[in-house]
Design an enzyme around this catalytic site. Structure first.
Site, PDB file in Angstrom:
ATOM      1  N   ASP A  77       6.321  -5.156   8.756  1.00  0.00           N
ATOM      2  CA  ASP A  77       7.362  -4.610   7.408  1.00  0.00           C
ATOM      3  C   ASP A  77       8.304  -3.954   7.330  1.00  0.00           C
ATOM      4  O   ASP A  77       8.467  -3.038   9.052  1.00  0.00           O
ATOM      5  CB  ASP A  77       6.289  -4.128   6.638  1.00  0.00           C
ATOM      6  CG  ASP A  77       4.967  -5.237   6.456  1.00  0.00           C
ATOM      7  OD1 ASP A  77       5.228  -6.800   6.472  1.00  0.00           O
ATOM      8  OD2 ASP A  77       3.628  -5.249   6.222  1.00  0.00           O
ATOM      9  N   HIS A  94       9.898 -10.089  10.806  1.00  0.00           N
ATOM     10  CA  HIS A  94       8.905  -9.453   9.774  1.00  0.00           C
ATOM     11  C   HIS A  94       7.445 -10.035   9.270  1.00  0.00           C
ATOM     12  O   HIS A  94       6.777  -9.507   8.378  1.00  0.00           O
ATOM     13  CB  HIS A  94      10.314  -9.578   8.392  1.00  0.00           C
ATOM     14  CG  HIS A  94      10.055  -8.616   6.927  1.00  0.00           C
ATOM     15  ND1 HIS A  94       8.534  -8.040   6.887  1.00  0.00           N
ATOM     16  CD2 HIS A  94      10.813  -8.729   6.055  1.00  0.00           C
ATOM     17  CE1 HIS A  94       8.431  -7.408   5.544  1.00  0.00           C
ATOM     18  NE2 HIS A  94       9.786  -7.422   4.987  1.00  0.00           N
TER      19      HIS A  94
END
EC number: 2.3.1.12
Length: 637
Positions: free
Chosen positions: A614, A610
């Site tokens: 995204d 992450h």
């Protein structure tokens, strides 16, 4: 080129010992080649200096005998200057560097035994590195006089002496009781002992980078003898042309140290003025590309443990002390040793048979060389019925001790270097990378039809698998969504412009990820050929470091085992890994008389970092991946 030098010495004095060959190399009419480039021998053997290939040692320096290259040539040839004066001419064989990141190794197996003849090109031993098990060969004809490091000894530092070879069979007997300690005691230098060299380290304790961290391709330059490092002539980031003066060292004289290839000085590991730099200590890091320098800002060499084999755990003291006149609790069975006073010497085959049969090796009398337990001893061993008696005749009452588990209840499997690296990297990944997971189903009907047609066309030339389509589709999806083809580099996110797909392969030694380079521009037939070749080499332990180090995206496929879906752990510094499940026949809506069709549906799960990718970006990548597989003709666009 080293092979050429040795052959020239042999041709000049074919029946001479190693010391005589040394004299020919140094002073004789046939001098070593002075080229700085390697001949065919460089691909077959690395020198005893860590990460210092043979090509860096070619040639005799015109300086003094203590010049670094001359000193190492003398060491490898076993010159009289490097041996005990009471012993015949011999060669001390150091543990070579067998991979770019290797700091220490484990002797997995000796291919030659003491007293055996070693021909040129013969395999001497197999060494387990941090990446694979690799064999190293002899570069000349000799005899194995003494093995100094037993099979299974772990964490042997590079450059440590592991065996002794001689040029004449009649010299073997002189090394029967040879040890490194006794050699030190008989050398002339022993008359004037010096303090033991302190470990070479920076003034402050280094905070090593997280275990398992990966670095770009590099070369670690190491010390070739006990030295004092006077000064560094070049600074970080400076381009090194061929054979520049890199640093000055001091031993019996002050010498300059040269490198033999171009590159960039990325990291200095030993500060100026450091005294007693030991043999094999890492000095600096050199990289080929200038942009790789920043990756070594926090580089620290891996710490290794002592060369000596791990000692067995100490025997616990008796619960209650017996009076001085007390008699033994029970007599030792006739013909058996009273108990181990140290390591039990046993051949690998005998050890395996004893474990399978639940035999306690401490109760077996060895008949092999120096009391070693061999297969014959295990086959003829008869358990003594009197053995349980000592358990009944207990010492005076004291705290109860838990009974030892019965033989055969469990087996302790030693952790290999490869398994240790896997554990470190996966632990680092799960603890430092914020994983999240995205799953999607893919209709594989079109892929199966195209694959069937292509395999008909390739009949007799090989086959294309479903996994090859997955690799190609993944590579093309990475071009469409480059964020998924990126790496977290702590200070920057590196977005790669080529797609090198790492394919997870299970081997007897552990998991390894050989790389299909430039998968985005390769055809399916080429990808299929690469995967078959890499997987075969991986299972045989023959992968070269450049074939499994790196990669920009990883695929792990467990579909062949019937696994429906799973979540894989990211391979740092990569940002994504794709987990492939099995294909299943499912009913899907269709515009036909039945109102449905049966389709082969495959479930895939994308694990994302992450910090780099995204959630929406990961979803875009899966959408592109699905499009390429459900319409494989689009791979041609």
């Amino acid at each position: 080129m080293w092979r050429v030098c040795v052959r020239r010495a042999q041709s000049a004095v074919p029946r001479a010992g190693l010391g005589d060959r040394w004299a020919v190399l140094k002073d004789g009419p046939v001098a070593p080649c002075g080229s700085s480039r390697a001949g065919p021998g460089a691909a077959r053997f690395s020198s005893g200096t860590p990460s210092y290939g043979v090509r860096f040692l070619c040639g005799w320096s015109s300086g003094s005998d203590t010049a670094p290259r001359n000193r190492l040539l003398r060491q490898l040839l076993g010159s009289p200057g490097r041996r005990s004066y009471s012993l015949p001419p011999h060669q001390k064989v150091p543990l070579p560097s067998l991979s770019p990141t290797m700091q220490a190794g484990t002797i997995a197996r000796w291919e030659k035994k003491e007293g055996e003849k070693i021909n040129e090109g013969d395999l001497i031993a197999e060494v387990e590195t941090d990446k694979a098990t690799v064999g190293f060969e002899s570069l000349e004809e000799c005899y194995m006089a003494k093995i100094l490091v037993a099979e299974g000894t772990r964490d042997i530092p590079i450059g440590s002496i592991i065996c002794i070879t001689v040029g004449k069979p009649e010299d073997i007997e002189a090394f029967k009781n040879y040890t490194l300690d006794s050699a030190a005691a008989t050398t002339p230098q022993a008359a004037a002992p010096t303090p033991a060299p302190a470990p070479c380290a920076a003034p402050t304790a280094p905070s090593a980078k997280a275990p398992g961290s990966s670095y770009p391709p590099h070369m670690q330059v190491s010390a070739v003898g006990e030295q004092r490092l006077e000064s560094w002539k070049l600074r970080l980031g400076v381009h090194l042309s061929e054979r520049p003066c890199l640093k000055e060292i001091r031993e019996t004289a002050q010498d300059s140290f040269e490198v033999q290839e171009e590159g960039y000085l990325a990291k200095i590991l030993i500060p100026e003025g450091t005294r007693d730099v030991p043999l094999g200590a890492p000095l600096c890091i050199i990289v080929e590309k200038q942009e790789d320098i920043a990756a070594f800002a926090d580089y620290r060499p891996m710490e290794v443990t002592s060369l000596k084999p791990q000692a067995p755990p100490p025997v616990p003291p008796p619960v209650a002390a017996a009076p001085p006149t007390a008699q033994p609790l029970a007599p030792t069975p006739s013909g058996l040793p009273a108990g181990p006073k140290g390591r039990v010497f046993v051949s690998p085959l005998a050890k395996k048979l004893a474990a399978e049969r639940g035999i306690d090796l401490t109760q077996v009398k060895g008949t092999g060389p120096e009391g070693r337990i061999i297969k014959k001893d295990i086959d003829s061993f008869v358990p003594s019925k009197a053995a349980p008696a000592p358990a009944a005749a207990m010492a005076p009452p004291g705290p109860r001790v838990a009974p030892a588990p019965a033989a055969g209840v469990f087996t302790d499997v030693p952790i290999s270097n490869i398994r240790r690296v896997i554990a470190q990297r996966l632990m680092q990944s799960k603890q430092t990378i914020p994983h999240y997971y995205l799953s999607i189903d893919v209709n594989m009907g079109e892929v199966l039809l195209v694959r069937k047609e292509l395999n008909k066309m390739l009949e007799g030339k090989g086959k294309i698998s479903v996994n090859d389509f997955i690799i190609k589709a993944s590579a093309l999806a990475c071009l469409k969504v480059p964020e998924a083809n990126s790496s977290w580099m702590d200070t920057v996110i590196r977005q790669n412009h080529v797609v090198d797909v790492s394919v997870a392969v299970s081997t007897p030694a552990g998991l390894i990820t050989p790389i299909v380079f430039n998968a985005h521009i390769k055809g399916l037939e080429t990808i299929a050929s690469d995967v078959v070749s890499l997987a075969s080499k991986a299972r045989e332990g023959k992968l070269q470091p450049h074939e499994f180090q790196g990669g920009t995206f990883t695929i792990s496929n467990l579909g062949m085992f019937g696994i429906k879906n799973f979540s894989a752990i990211i391979n740092p510094p990569q940002a994504c890994i794709l987990a492939i499940g099995a294909s299943e026949d499912k009913l899907i809506p269709a515009d036909n008389e039945k109102g449905f069709d049966v389709a082969s549906v495959m479930s895939v799960t994308l694990s994302c970092d992450h910090r780099v990718v995204d959630g929406a970006v990961g979803a875009q990548w899966l959408a592109e991946f699905k499009k390429y597989l459900e319409k494989p003709i689009t791979m041609l666009l």
